[in-house]
Design a protein around this motif. Structure first.
Motif, PDB file in Angstrom:
ATOM      1  N   GLU A   1      -6.307  13.450   1.561  1.00  0.00           N
ATOM      2  CA  GLU A   1      -7.424  12.549   1.261  1.00  0.00           C
ATOM      3  C   GLU A   1      -7.116  11.109   1.656  1.00  0.00           C
ATOM      4  O   GLU A   1      -7.995  10.377   2.119  1.00  0.00           O
ATOM      5  CB  GLU A   1      -7.740  12.609  -0.241  1.00  0.00           C
ATOM      6  CG  GLU A   1      -8.297  13.942  -0.707  1.00  0.00           C
ATOM      7  CD  GLU A   1      -8.494  13.977  -2.211  1.00  0.00           C
ATOM      8  OE1 GLU A   1      -8.227  12.927  -2.855  1.00  0.00           O
ATOM      9  OE2 GLU A   1      -8.901  15.022  -2.737  1.00  0.00           O
ATOM     10  N   LYS A   2      -5.851  10.699   1.485  1.00  0.00           N
ATOM     11  CA  LYS A   2      -5.482   9.303   1.709  1.00  0.00           C
ATOM     12  C   LYS A   2      -5.002   9.025   3.128  1.00  0.00           C
ATOM     13  O   LYS A   2      -4.752   7.862   3.469  1.00  0.00           O
ATOM     14  CB  LYS A   2      -4.366   8.904   0.730  1.00  0.00           C
ATOM     15  CG  LYS A   2      -4.776   8.945  -0.739  1.00  0.00           C
ATOM     16  CD  LYS A   2      -5.754   7.833  -1.062  1.00  0.00           C
ATOM     17  CE  LYS A   2      -6.092   7.817  -2.545  1.00  0.00           C
ATOM     18  NZ  LYS A   2      -6.993   6.705  -2.902  1.00  0.00           N
TER      19      LYS A   2
ATOM     20  N   ARG B   1       0.838  -1.206   0.000  1.00  0.00           N
ATOM     21  CA  ARG B   1       0.000   0.000   0.000  1.00  0.00           C
ATOM     22  C   ARG B   1       0.869   1.251   0.000  1.00  0.00           C
ATOM     23  O   ARG B   1       0.593   2.217  -0.721  1.00  0.00           O
ATOM     24  CB  ARG B   1      -0.928  -0.013   1.211  1.00  0.00           C
ATOM     25  CG  ARG B   1      -1.992  -1.100   1.157  1.00  0.00           C
ATOM     26  CD  ARG B   1      -2.897  -1.063   2.368  1.00  0.00           C
ATOM     27  NE  ARG B   1      -3.659   0.177   2.430  1.00  0.00           N
ATOM     28  CZ  ARG B   1      -4.479   0.491   3.419  1.00  0.00           C
ATOM     29  NH1 ARG B   1      -4.634  -0.349   4.440  1.00  0.00           N
ATOM     30  NH2 ARG B   1      -5.148   1.624   3.401  1.00  0.00           N
TER      31      ARG B   1
ATOM     32  N   LEU C   1       1.256   4.056  -2.972  1.00  0.00           N
ATOM     33  CA  LEU C   1       1.070   5.472  -2.642  1.00  0.00           C
ATOM     34  C   LEU C   1       2.222   6.311  -3.191  1.00  0.00           C
ATOM     35  O   LEU C   1       2.016   7.366  -3.797  1.00  0.00           O
ATOM     36  CB  LEU C   1       0.966   5.634  -1.128  1.00  0.00           C
ATOM     37  CG  LEU C   1       0.495   6.996  -0.608  1.00  0.00           C
ATOM     38  CD1 LEU C   1      -0.976   7.208  -0.918  1.00  0.00           C
ATOM     39  CD2 LEU C   1       0.734   7.096   0.900  1.00  0.00           C
TER      40      LEU C   1
END
Length: 222
Positions: free
Chosen positions: A150-151, A128, A132
């Motif tokens: 946002e993430k 992950r 990213l």
């Protein structure tokens, strides 16, 4: 069916653990090696070595700058030794060397291609985080800020992102921060992130590393 699943997944867990252990071993070796070098400098800096004193001091400042530039190196021990041994002049020189070292680490971080860092994350099975980093590779400064906001995975992360300069200052002054990368590692990640501008970063480290030198100067003046 259960057995076949176990056979396919178990080796990957073993490999993952092995890779994490390898990374931890490298960190421990670097940290221990830096501590040993700091002890050697502390042992050699005595007045009886006066014929070699200037060379020892010069080498010590070079060693200190190198240790502060590299991640996971406890360079602060060498810096404290030099400040206490040389007094006010040593404090100023250590302060300047620290600025140079942390600026160098930041500059190196800016030059490291994100896809190389993504490979390391992928090697550690941090998929992950790898995705990213790859997704942000071609983003501008403002796009990265918005994207990370946002993430961000928790309620705390957006606040850390908003106050990222303060967070870096706290990490630089955190006791035993060599275990999380040290000044060099923190500066390297700051450069790689692409969300820390150098003028603000330079001002940040100039203020963040000043408490110890100021304290030593004030104690010497009393």
């Amino acid at each position: 069916m259960t057995d076949s699943v176990w056979v396919n997944t178990q080796p990957s867990r073993i490999v993952r653990i092995a890779k994490v252990l390898i990374l931890l071993a490298v960190v421990v070796i670097l940290n221990s090696g830096g501590g040993w070098l700091a002890h050697q400098v502390n042992f050699q800096l005595y007045p009886r070595h006066e014929p070699m004193l200037h060379m020892i001091i010069l080498v010590s400042f070079g060693l200190y700058t190198l240790l502060m530039t590299l991640p996971f190196m406890p360079g602060i021990e060498v810096g404290l030794t030099l400040m206490l041994f040389l007094g006010g002049k040593g404090v100023v020189l250590v302060y300047i060397c620290t600025l140079i070292a942390l600026s160098t680490s930041y500059a190196i971080g800016r030059k490291i291609p994100p896809h190389l860092f993504a490979r390391l994350l992928g090697w550690l099975y941090l998929n992950r985080a790898r995705d990213l980093v790859l997704e942000m590779e071609d983003m501008s400064y403002n796009e990265r800020i918005s994207f990370l906001q946002e993430k961000a995975p928790s309620k705390i992360a957006p606040h850390l992102l908003k106050h990222r300069y303060l967070a870096i200052a706290c990490l630089l002054n955190l006791p035993c921060n060599a275990l999380i990368g040290g000044g060099g590692g923190i500066a390297l990640i700051a450069g790689m992130s692409g969300i820390i501008t150098y003028p603000r970063y330079l001002l940040l480290i100039a203020v963040a590393i000043s408490p110890v030198p100021i304290t030593i100067i004030l104690k010497g003046a009393i």
